[in-house]
Design an enzyme around this catalytic site. Structure first.
Site, PDB file in Angstrom:
ATOM      1  N   PHE A 280       0.827  -1.207   0.000  1.00  0.00           N
ATOM      2  CA  PHE A 280       0.000   0.000   0.000  1.00  0.00           C
ATOM      3  C   PHE A 280       0.858   1.252   0.000  1.00  0.00           C
ATOM      4  O   PHE A 280       1.714   1.424   0.863  1.00  0.00           O
ATOM      5  CB  PHE A 280      -0.880  -0.024   1.263  1.00  0.00           C
ATOM      6  CG  PHE A 280      -1.685   1.210   1.528  1.00  0.00           C
ATOM      7  CD1 PHE A 280      -2.924   1.395   0.934  1.00  0.00           C
ATOM      8  CD2 PHE A 280      -1.211   2.196   2.389  1.00  0.00           C
ATOM      9  CE1 PHE A 280      -3.674   2.534   1.184  1.00  0.00           C
ATOM     10  CE2 PHE A 280      -1.954   3.331   2.648  1.00  0.00           C
ATOM     11  CZ  PHE A 280      -3.195   3.498   2.049  1.00  0.00           C
ATOM     12  N   LYS A 476     -23.744 -17.913  -5.916  1.00  0.00           N
ATOM     13  CA  LYS A 476     -22.499 -18.249  -5.207  1.00  0.00           C
ATOM     14  C   LYS A 476     -21.380 -17.501  -5.921  1.00  0.00           C
ATOM     15  O   LYS A 476     -21.091 -17.772  -7.081  1.00  0.00           O
ATOM     16  CB  LYS A 476     -22.280 -19.761  -5.262  1.00  0.00           C
ATOM     17  CG  LYS A 476     -20.977 -20.228  -4.631  1.00  0.00           C
ATOM     18  CD  LYS A 476     -20.904 -21.752  -4.678  1.00  0.00           C
ATOM     19  CE  LYS A 476     -19.562 -22.287  -4.260  1.00  0.00           C
ATOM     20  NZ  LYS A 476     -19.456 -23.733  -4.458  1.00  0.00           N
ATOM     21  N   TRP A 477     -20.778 -16.560  -5.230  1.00  0.00           N
ATOM     22  CA  TRP A 477     -19.782 -15.646  -5.821  1.00  0.00           C
ATOM     23  C   TRP A 477     -18.394 -16.134  -5.423  1.00  0.00           C
ATOM     24  O   TRP A 477     -17.979 -15.996  -4.287  1.00  0.00           O
ATOM     25  CB  TRP A 477     -20.038 -14.244  -5.293  1.00  0.00           C
ATOM     26  CG  TRP A 477     -19.105 -13.180  -5.751  1.00  0.00           C
ATOM     27  CD1 TRP A 477     -17.736 -13.223  -5.769  1.00  0.00           C
ATOM     28  CD2 TRP A 477     -19.462 -11.893  -6.247  1.00  0.00           C
ATOM     29  NE1 TRP A 477     -17.232 -12.045  -6.241  1.00  0.00           N
ATOM     30  CE2 TRP A 477     -18.270 -11.204  -6.541  1.00  0.00           C
ATOM     31  CE3 TRP A 477     -20.677 -11.243  -6.455  1.00  0.00           C
ATOM     32  CZ2 TRP A 477     -18.254  -9.905  -7.028  1.00  0.00           C
ATOM     33  CZ3 TRP A 477     -20.665  -9.945  -6.943  1.00  0.00           C
ATOM     34  CH2 TRP A 477     -19.462  -9.293  -7.230  1.00  0.00           C
ATOM     35  N   ASP A 478     -17.695 -16.673  -6.396  1.00  0.00           N
ATOM     36  CA  ASP A 478     -16.403 -17.296  -6.093  1.00  0.00           C
ATOM     37  C   ASP A 478     -15.243 -16.391  -6.468  1.00  0.00           C
ATOM     38  O   ASP A 478     -15.399 -15.410  -7.208  1.00  0.00           O
ATOM     39  CB  ASP A 478     -16.314 -18.626  -6.867  1.00  0.00           C
ATOM     40  CG  ASP A 478     -15.518 -19.674  -6.113  1.00  0.00           C
ATOM     41  OD1 ASP A 478     -14.718 -19.301  -5.239  1.00  0.00           O
ATOM     42  OD2 ASP A 478     -15.686 -20.872  -6.413  1.00  0.00           O
ATOM     43  N   ASN A 480     -11.107 -17.451  -7.185  1.00  0.00           N
ATOM     44  CA  ASN A 480     -10.252 -18.624  -7.032  1.00  0.00           C
ATOM     45  C   ASN A 480      -8.769 -18.419  -7.300  1.00  0.00           C
ATOM     46  O   ASN A 480      -8.126 -19.295  -7.860  1.00  0.00           O
ATOM     47  CB  ASN A 480     -10.765 -19.743  -7.947  1.00  0.00           C
ATOM     48  CG  ASN A 480     -11.899 -20.502  -7.294  1.00  0.00           C
ATOM     49  OD1 ASN A 480     -11.832 -20.849  -6.120  1.00  0.00           O
ATOM     50  ND2 ASN A 480     -12.955 -20.749  -8.038  1.00  0.00           N
ATOM     51  N   CYS A 526     -17.527 -16.895  -1.560  1.00  0.00           N
ATOM     52  CA  CYS A 526     -16.697 -18.092  -1.680  1.00  0.00           C
ATOM     53  C   CYS A 526     -15.356 -17.631  -2.228  1.00  0.00           C
ATOM     54  O   CYS A 526     -15.294 -16.669  -2.996  1.00  0.00           O
ATOM     55  CB  CYS A 526     -17.365 -19.081  -2.633  1.00  0.00           C
ATOM     56  SG  CYS A 526     -16.450 -20.619  -2.849  1.00  0.00           S
ATOM     57  N   GLY A 528     -12.216 -20.086  -3.252  1.00  0.00           N
ATOM     58  CA  GLY A 528     -11.504 -21.357  -3.118  1.00  0.00           C
ATOM     59  C   GLY A 528     -11.878 -21.983  -1.778  1.00  0.00           C
ATOM     60  O   GLY A 528     -11.021 -22.343  -0.984  1.00  0.00           O
ATOM     61  N   ASP A 534     -14.910 -12.847   5.829  1.00  0.00           N
ATOM     62  CA  ASP A 534     -14.699 -11.645   6.635  1.00  0.00           C
ATOM     63  C   ASP A 534     -15.982 -10.819   6.671  1.00  0.00           C
ATOM     64  O   ASP A 534     -16.934 -11.070   5.928  1.00  0.00           O
ATOM     65  CB  ASP A 534     -13.527 -10.831   6.078  1.00  0.00           C
ATOM     66  CG  ASP A 534     -13.709 -10.460   4.612  1.00  0.00           C
ATOM     67  OD1 ASP A 534     -14.684  -9.752   4.309  1.00  0.00           O
ATOM     68  OD2 ASP A 534     -12.889 -10.878   3.762  1.00  0.00           O
ATOM     69  N   GLU A 614     -29.445 -44.599   3.052  1.00  0.00           N
ATOM     70  CA  GLU A 614     -28.928 -43.226   3.119  1.00  0.00           C
ATOM     71  C   GLU A 614     -29.987 -42.227   2.653  1.00  0.00           C
ATOM     72  O   GLU A 614     -30.132 -41.149   3.223  1.00  0.00           O
ATOM     73  CB  GLU A 614     -27.671 -43.089   2.267  1.00  0.00           C
ATOM     74  CG  GLU A 614     -26.441 -43.705   2.915  1.00  0.00           C
ATOM     75  CD  GLU A 614     -25.228 -43.698   1.997  1.00  0.00           C
ATOM     76  OE1 GLU A 614     -24.105 -43.586   2.511  1.00  0.00           O
ATOM     77  OE2 GLU A 614     -25.401 -43.834   0.759  1.00  0.00           O
TER      78      GLU A 614
HETATM   79  C1  GLA Z   1     -14.078 -23.235  -5.724  1.00  0.00           C
HETATM   80  C2  GLA Z   1     -15.247 -23.421  -4.782  1.00  0.00           C
HETATM   81  C3  GLA Z   1     -15.929 -24.735  -5.055  1.00  0.00           C
HETATM   82  C4  GLA Z   1     -16.401 -24.771  -6.484  1.00  0.00           C
HETATM   83  C5  GLA Z   1     -15.235 -24.519  -7.410  1.00  0.00           C
HETATM   84  C6  GLA Z   1     -15.695 -24.354  -8.844  1.00  0.00           C
HETATM   85  O1  GLA Z   1     -13.052 -24.088  -5.448  1.00  0.00           O
HETATM   86  O2  GLA Z   1     -14.826 -23.323  -3.462  1.00  0.00           O
HETATM   87  O3  GLA Z   1     -17.008 -24.933  -4.171  1.00  0.00           O
HETATM   88  O4  GLA Z   1     -17.401 -23.806  -6.654  1.00  0.00           O
HETATM   89  O5  GLA Z   1     -14.507 -23.353  -7.064  1.00  0.00           O
HETATM   90  O6  GLA Z   1     -14.657 -24.081  -9.702  1.00  0.00           O
END
Ligand code: GLA
Length: 727
Positions: A280, A476-478, A480, A526, A528, A534, A614
């Site tokens: 920074f 679901k907003w990833d 990675n 999300c 990875g 946070d 199951e």
């Molecule tokens: C990340 C997420 C997983 C899945 C993969 C898809 O690793 O944590 O849950 O969504 O990406 O690429």
């Protein structure tokens, strides 16, 4: 009264229900920290003792008197380069190249309500009994000001901090550090609890004594990261879950951060938290301001559980979007572990149908539905449906899912671009990399340069156009990869140090725009797995995928560490297939559910591949969660044991204490053992509770003070969940 200024003593008293935070305007205008802890109604300005300590450096104004030095006088927001040699809260390079900054009191104001921070998330004002104190300090030699903000939330025992630095000089300056908060204790007899990890292994609670020297928890990965969570607890060395003084600090920030704990030879412990200074530097032109992110502090004199409850209540009520505050996430089935990227529409419909038969309420289509995404190497950046995979398009697919009586969730990763994508072909300059240097790969993808407004706008438009005519219930907003090769072609060479924070501001801007454009969509963060868990993300997304490690036994540790600051209702937690894809371990489907109940429950498997037994268990689990989510995910959470023993126990109690859900886990079986008794917590001691799974009826007092004998379990890695219902 949450904030009082005691004029005659020049002491600021910040009071919450059970706590006090005090500082004063000391000699020459230094803002001196006095106290944080159990509530004391009168000023404790008798505490600082002015003392010569040898080899001391003194402010110029002291002239022949050597009794005041900043080694001992603890400032609220220490500058740099004068006689305070510990970790500074702020450092500046002036236009003449000098780097001293020495803040002194100028003015203050106190008002009802809470400040906001432009462009950044901060605890919401809502219906809270907030008061704000703003204190303006200025450098002794220049017109560089800092305004310290203190938000006092009286009934929740929480104090928020934030700082704004303003350049009132007529030349440019460069900020080298601009932290959110500094907190000092007049003792070195403290423990520190922090949360380390890695991908698949997030937020392991670690407790050590504070030590001479500096300990830094940090991230320079562009996100808050898997490696350290941006939160810390300092506590009495004998503090336990149920007793002792505990101080928490959590940043409302999702980017590079540093939390430094430093102990000096005068037995003072200082904690400084904020944006990581290593990545920074920020140019401030005349008149410009820089806002540091918010830090949330809380104190509990009743141990770690009390501190966690303060944070859980605040996160649920003042952080997550209001609409989702008390609303559980529909029980979902996510296709990721069942298909990975390689799927087609009929396969997904089949999965959704078999989930529906078992009681699932929402189907989530994960990575693989867009652009050229036929493998991990390609496609990111093009958020248009891949019609080879989904011939009905998003709107058509969404209709098919809704016609089945299910809601629909969709995975996106809007901060990324693959080189093999239309977006990259059109705008190779829109990603973060250094011209003339090959960028580092991570998962074959690059990070989009969110410091550029046009990138944020384009991603918004793409996602908006693709989803606006479909019925989407959840996103679901990833994210990675880690940020490397930090460089933006949109920033001048001498402003490259602004990229990481500007990236975070761009991320917040897009989240803000999308959550406004799709007000009914529940977002899940999300990165990875749990690499960006946070308060900044939780401000937009009421839940975050806790970890890509879905092994129930590993998850106990991950969810345990997460629970110190974040309530179970925020933890994405699913039952997945066995042997587990990450660990190879097999545990029963009931054990998997027993852990996942303490979060946003769902499944990450192909229900069609489950045995009949199951399937029957899954049906019951879903029914159970529907009836008890208000307790297990939204109740008051108690860690009943430390980890690292042959068993663990945890529980959650409904707010009115009429119900509770309790889980016992045996990690390791052995022959000829004694009985294990677990003492429960949080119940009403005068009321009787029925425990149907054990055919028992016992008073809260028995359960909490004498304990509950656990059944003998002749198996490793087995969890049992018990229900307590007030009769
Ligand atoms: C990340 C997420 C997983 C899945 C993969 C898809 O690793 O944590 O849950 O969504 O990406 O690429």
């Amino acid at each position: 009264m949450g904030i009082v200024f005691k004029e005659e003593k020049r002491v600021f008293l910040l009071n919450t229900k059970n706590t006090s935070y005090q500082f004063r305007i000391a000699e020459f205008g230094f803002l001196e920290h006095l106290y944080y802890g159990k509530r004391i109604n009168e000023p404790v300005d008798y505490l600082p003792v002015r003392l010569r300590h040898g080899f001391e450096a003194n402010p110029y104004e002291m002239m022949q008197d050597r009794s005041l030095c900043l080694d001992l006088l603890e400032q609220e927001y220490p500058g740099f380069g004068v006689s305070d040699f510990k970790t500074s809260a702020c450092s500046v390079i002036h236009s003449d190249g000098s780097d001293c900054i020495d803040f002194r009191y100028v003015s203050h104001q106190i008002y009802d309500g809470k400040y906001t921070i432009e462009g950044m998330p901060a605890l919401r004002e809502k219906d809270g009994d907030w008061m704000t104190l703003e204190v303006v300090l200025q450098d002794v030699a220049t017109k560089i000001e800092v305004t310290l903000f203190y938000g006092v939330l009286e009934s929740y025992d929480v104090i928020t901090r934030h700082a704004v630095i303003q350049n009132l000089e007529d030349t440019n300056i460069v900020l080298n550090a601009a932290h959110s908060a500094c907190l000092t204790f007049p003792t070195d007899q403290m423990d520190q609890i922090d949360f380390y990890g890695s991908w698949g292994h997030e937020r392991n609670a670690q407790r050590t004594a504070v030590r001479h020297g500096k300990t830094v928890l940090d991230s320079i990965r562009g996100v808050s990261g898997h490696y350290y969570n941006p939160a810390i607890i300092l506590c009495d060395q004998n503090a336990t879950e149920t007793a002792g003084n505990c101080y928490g600090t959590a940043l409302v920030y999702s980017g590079n951060f540093a939390i430094t704990v430093e102990v000096n030879d005068f037995k003072q412990t200082r904690m400084v938290a904020g944006i990581h200074p290593d990545t920074f530097f920020w140019q401030l032109k005349p008149g410009e301001r820089f806002a540091a992110p918010e830090a949330v502090m809380s104190f509990s004199g009743e141990g770690l559980t009390g501190l966690s409850h303060n944070y859980h209540d605040v996160v649920r009520h003042f952080v997550v979007p209001e609409k989702f505050e008390d609303q559980r996430c529909p029980v979902l089935l996510n296709n990721w572990e069942a298909t990975m990227i390689d799927f087609d529409e009929e396969q997904l419909i089949q999965l959704a149908r078999s989930g529906k038969e078992l009681g699932v309420e929402m189907f989530v289509m994960d990575d693989g539905w867009f652009g050229r995404r036929t493998n991990e190497y390609r496609g990111l950046g093009d958020w248009q449906c891949n019609l080879d995979k989904l011939p009905s398009g998003i709107a058509g697919f969404s209709k098919r899912i809704h016609d089945m009586g299910l809601k629909l969730g969709i995975w996106i990763e809007p901060e990324m671009v693959s080189e093999d994508s239309k977006l990259y072909e059109e705008h190779p300059e829109w990603c973060i990399k250094i011209p003339g240097r090959n960028p580092t790969w991570q998962r074959y993808q690059l990070i989009l340069d969110y410091s550029r407004d046009e990138v944020v706008e384009t991603m918004f438009q793409q996602i908006y156009d693709e989803f606006k005519d479909a019925q989407i219930d959840y996103i679901k907003w990833d994210m990675n990869r880690s940020m490397t090769d930090r460089y933006s072609t949109a920033l001048e060479p001498n402003r490259q140090g602004e990229l990481c924070h500007r990236y975070v501001l761009g991320f917040y801007k897009l989240m803000e725009k999308l959550t406004i454009a799709f007000p009914n969509v529940r977002f899940e963060g999300c990165c990875g797995g749990g690499g960006r868990f946070d308060l900044g993300v939780l401000y937009y997304a009421p839940q975050i995928w806790c970890s890509d490690d879905t092994d129930a036994i590993e998850r106990i540790g991950i969810q345990n560490g997460t629970s110190f600051f974040y309530p179970p209702s925020t933890m994405g937690s699913h039952v997945s297939v066995c042997p587990n894809q990450q660990t190879g371990r097999s545990v029963s489907i009931d054990t998997r559910a027993s852990v996942a109940y303490y979060g946003t429950f769902g499944y990450e498997l192909d229900p069609g591949e489950l045995s009949e037994e199951e399937k029957a268990a899954v049906k019951k689990q879903i029914e159970y969660y529907k009836s008890y989510a208000a307790v297990s995910a939204f109740g008051d959470y108690y860690r009943l044991t430390d980890l690292g023993h042959e068993f663990a126990a945890f529980m959650a109690v409904a707010r009115d204490r009429s119900k509770a859900v309790f889980t016992f886990v045996q990690f390791k079986t052995s022959a000829n053992k004694g009985i294990i008794y677990v003492k429960l917590q949080g119940l009403d001691e005068d009321k009787t509770y029925e425990i149907p799974e054990l055919s028992l009826e016992l008073s809260g007092a028995c359960l909490m003070y004498a304990g509950l004998p656990m059944p003998v379990i002749k198996a490793d890695h087995t969890a049992k969940t018990f229900t307590l219902i007030q009769t």
